[in-house]
Design a protein around this motif. Structure first.
Motif, PDB file in Angstrom:
ATOM      1  N   PHE A   1      59.250  -3.672 -24.254  1.00 39.65           N
ATOM      2  CA  PHE A   1      58.232  -4.664 -24.590  1.00 39.65           C
ATOM      3  C   PHE A   1      57.725  -5.418 -23.363  1.00 39.65           C
ATOM      4  O   PHE A   1      56.545  -5.366 -23.047  1.00 39.65           O
ATOM      5  N   ALA A   2      58.591  -6.151 -22.659  1.00 42.36           N
ATOM      6  CA  ALA A   2      58.175  -6.972 -21.521  1.00 42.36           C
ATOM      7  C   ALA A   2      59.169  -6.791 -20.371  1.00 42.36           C
ATOM      8  O   ALA A   2      60.352  -6.515 -20.604  1.00 42.36           O
ATOM      9  N   PRO A   3      58.717  -6.960 -19.126  1.00 44.97           N
ATOM     10  CA  PRO A   3      59.593  -6.737 -17.967  1.00 44.97           C
ATOM     11  C   PRO A   3      60.871  -7.562 -17.970  1.00 44.97           C
ATOM     12  O   PRO A   3      61.897  -7.121 -17.436  1.00 44.97           O
ATOM     13  N   PHE A   4      60.839  -8.774 -18.562  1.00 48.43           N
ATOM     14  CA  PHE A   4      62.060  -9.594 -18.531  1.00 48.43           C
ATOM     15  C   PHE A   4      63.124  -9.057 -19.492  1.00 48.43           C
ATOM     16  O   PHE A   4      64.279  -9.497 -19.454  1.00 48.43           O
ATOM     17  N   LEU A   5      62.754  -8.107 -20.347  1.00 49.41           N
ATOM     18  CA  LEU A   5      63.718  -7.492 -21.256  1.00 49.41           C
ATOM     19  C   LEU A   5      64.118  -6.118 -20.712  1.00 49.41           C
ATOM     20  O   LEU A   5      63.796  -5.079 -21.287  1.00 49.41           O
ATOM     21  N   GLY A   6      64.788  -6.138 -19.580  1.00 54.72           N
ATOM     22  CA  GLY A   6      65.174  -4.867 -18.971  1.00 54.72           C
ATOM     23  C   GLY A   6      66.153  -5.072 -17.835  1.00 54.72           C
ATOM     24  O   GLY A   6      66.727  -6.152 -17.665  1.00 54.72           O
ATOM     25  N   GLU A   7      66.348  -4.028 -17.050  1.00 54.25           N
ATOM     26  CA  GLU A   7      67.245  -4.111 -15.899  1.00 54.25           C
ATOM     27  C   GLU A   7      66.683  -3.297 -14.745  1.00 54.25           C
ATOM     28  O   GLU A   7      65.833  -2.420 -14.934  1.00 54.25           O
TER      29      GLU A   7
END
Length: 228
Positions: free
Chosen positions: A188-194
């Motif tokens: 969904f969005a870059p802040f929801l990742g690694e």
């Protein structure tokens, strides 16, 4: 140091000779006139032949040597190592080849530590949601693509497929230096990742069962599914 064309002109060397001998040039209609004749035996007497010899020697010293002329000038962005090439994963259990595909940037497995299972059989994409793709070997398989250059260091708008889970994620790539590449996968969005850090690989091993493949419609379909 560049030499101007006028340096070797007849006017210039006569002007220089006149200045050196302390004489004043007479000018007339049409420009600079002839130098007045000098007395033989004068200490400041400089012959045309001697002056031309000095000018020729100076010009020779200022000309670049063949080696200097062939030497590369200051580095340009094209000289810098870019995103394309081979990269070792953060876990050091794989090497990824980043390459251009159409107008985008894609990636495939160049080498995998677990290329085969304990019985020597190739590792397959057996967790792919598309049953038709589960028999393809992982080595040489394209598993990321769709990246476009956003800036000199960043490539965004891409996707990455994980054969460990059979899931597809959004992704972006960022050059963190000549030998470091950051892969950021997210939902969904870059802040929801690694983020993982890959390092440039020099003369790495290659898959013995390598088979070049291109990103396919099934992987693009799984990307669309992950965006919902």
């Amino acid at each position: 140091m560049p030499i101007k064309d006028t340096t070797l002109s007849g006017i210039d060397y006569k002007v220089a000779a006149a200045k050196n001998s302390g004489q004043v040039l007479k000018t007339g209609r049409g420009g600079i006139g002839q130098l007045p004749k000098q007395r033989l035996g004068s200490k400041n007497n400089i012959s045309d032949k001697s002056f031309l010899t000095r000018i020729a020697l100076l010009a020779t010293l200022c000309l670049p040597t063949p080696a200097a002329a062939a030497a590369p000038q200051s580095s340009t962005p094209q000289d810098k190592p870019g995103i394309f090439g081979l990269w070792r994963t953060q876990d050091r259990d794989g090497v990824i080849e980043i390459y251009p595909c159409s107008e985008k940037i894609c990636g495939r497995f160049h080498w995998l530590q677990q290329e085969t299972d304990e019985e020597g059989r190739p590792s397959y994409d057996d967790k792919n949601p598309d049953a038709a793709l589960r028999a393809r070997p992982l080595c040489g398989m394209a598993f990321m693509g769709g990246f476009s250059q956003e800036s000199e260091e960043r490539y965004s708008g891409g996707w990455i497929y994980s054969p460990r889970s059979g899931s597809t994620y959004k992704a972006r790539l960022t050059l963190a230096g000549p030998n470091a590449l950051l892969l950021h996968g997210y939902i969904f969005a870059p802040f929801l990742g690694e983020t993982q850090t890959w390092e440039r690989a020099i003369n790495p091993p290659v898959c013995s069962l390598s088979k070049t493949q291109s990103p396919d419609s099934a992987q693009n379909s799984s990307l669309k599914a992950s965006q919902k």
